[in-house]
Enzyme design. Sequence first.
Site, PDB file in Angstrom:
ATOM      1  N   LYS A 313       0.790  -1.018   0.211  1.00 29.05           N
ATOM      2  CA  LYS A 313       0.061   0.146   0.068  1.00 29.05           C
ATOM      3  C   LYS A 313       0.956   1.463  -0.064  1.00 29.05           C
ATOM      4  CE  LYS A 313      -3.864   0.516   0.545  1.00 29.05           C
ATOM      5  NZ  LYS A 313      -4.512   0.457   1.817  1.00 29.05           N
ATOM      6  N   GLU A 320      -6.018  12.872   2.141  1.00 33.30           N
ATOM      7  CA  GLU A 320      -7.317  12.573   2.912  1.00 33.30           C
ATOM      8  C   GLU A 320      -7.323  13.543   4.186  1.00 33.30           C
ATOM      9  OE1 GLU A 320      -7.671   7.885   1.971  1.00 33.30           O
ATOM     10  OE2 GLU A 320      -6.319   8.321   3.534  1.00 33.30           O
TER      11      GLU A 320
END
Length: 499
Positions: A313, A320
Amino acid sequence: MSNNEQKLAKMWSGRFREPLDRTFEQWQRSFPFDWRLLSHEVAASQAHAQALAAAGILSSDELEKTLRGLEAVGLRADNWAHRISATSGETEYEVSTQQVGAAIVASAPQAEDIHHYVELELTKEIGALALKLHTGRSRNEQIATDMRLFVRGAIDFTLSDLRAWMLTLIALAEDCGDAVMPGYTHLQRAEPVLIAHWLLAYVAMLERDFSRFADARARMNFCPLGSGAIAGATLALDRSIAASALGFTAPTTNSLDATSDRDFMLDFAQAASTLGLHISRFAEEITLYATAEFGFVDLPEAFSTGSSAMPQKKNPDLTELARGKSARLLGASTALSTLIKGLPLAYNKDLQEGQEQIFDIAQTLAGLLSVLPNFTRALKFNSGKMHTATETGYLNAMAAATYLANKGVPFRKAHEIVGNAVRLGLDQHKELNELSLSELQTLSPDFSEDFFDAISIEATLNCHDVPGGTATHRVAQALTAAKQRIAALASPAKGDADV
């Protein structure tokens, strides 16, 4: 401390027989957060001292002594940063604002608010002369002035940082050249646009934000000093002295309004929440475009994190968090509006609660705008994949309808014909440029060999040849104009807001 000594330490306790309940006293103090106004309280006090001297309340020697004493009080934050640095091993630059604030607050447990703190500290510096400084003024006008100075400084920070981000977006747009990407409506591919055109859309948003903050700054730049508690000063003060000393345009025009007005805080908060919405939209698009499903942009590793469980990831933490911070800005703005909406004239203690909203907004904006330019500079677009995405999904359908309209076909009819062509392409799994001329001519005799050139990516871009359109030369003109506009924007020296 005896009850009598407790009362003497207060700025207002003459008519009271009993000391404050200890729990209530600590609960109602604003000094744990309004210490941030130290530099502004000192500057406003120095300006008031000059007005007092002009009115004959302070002699020239007393004025000089008062100004020197206030200057020393104003250095308290620097002094604490130096002390913390000496004991912690951190450099003074590394010592946080929160550490300094905690030290200042702990050093004066009896201080009710920033005004009380400065009076107590000034008394340590110059003795009883410090008590003369409150002649002809009220804490109501002091906090109104301090908050205006803080907001003005925060706006100056924001304007400077916004300008820097806009210039970074423009530089990135220039680097993208003639690279194309799909433009979307309803999150469905619509028409191709230049990547530079997409980036300039955010510059346009930020220019409006810049103007909102600049307008708010001009509108709030009037000095409440001399307004007294509610009805105006009881001395014949020359209010222009303090206004000029603090860089205000002029004194405020009504004492009732001046001591209760928090419109300038609302203006700042609302401009900040709108900027937050624009930042959030930018963050959302980058977040989407960085997914494997889009694959349009590679997230800069310096602004991303990994997963503690999934080794593959790369998470878009910056974008965000930026989305999340916009909610914080909107919440603070809403809280401030709700706080003010039902207050009668003039000052009410409720207004103390609004300070923390403003401090949080200023800190949140400063944090966002400290990272966005470098993040933007580090973005890398997958221009090949973006170009490929413009070649599928019938993004040239509008150009095809325009082609027929230029042949004299009414646009509504042209729209229907091209819709039929799209349906034919869907049935055969072909794009419009893959259909044969004979197939197209079964739909309309107005299709000719020149149709295929008219729906190329370049032609599809360039058919939007209007100011503000995505035609290649129009975007080049827009880039030049934007760069000139942003370069010409007033870029004030960053204010001294303690954010």
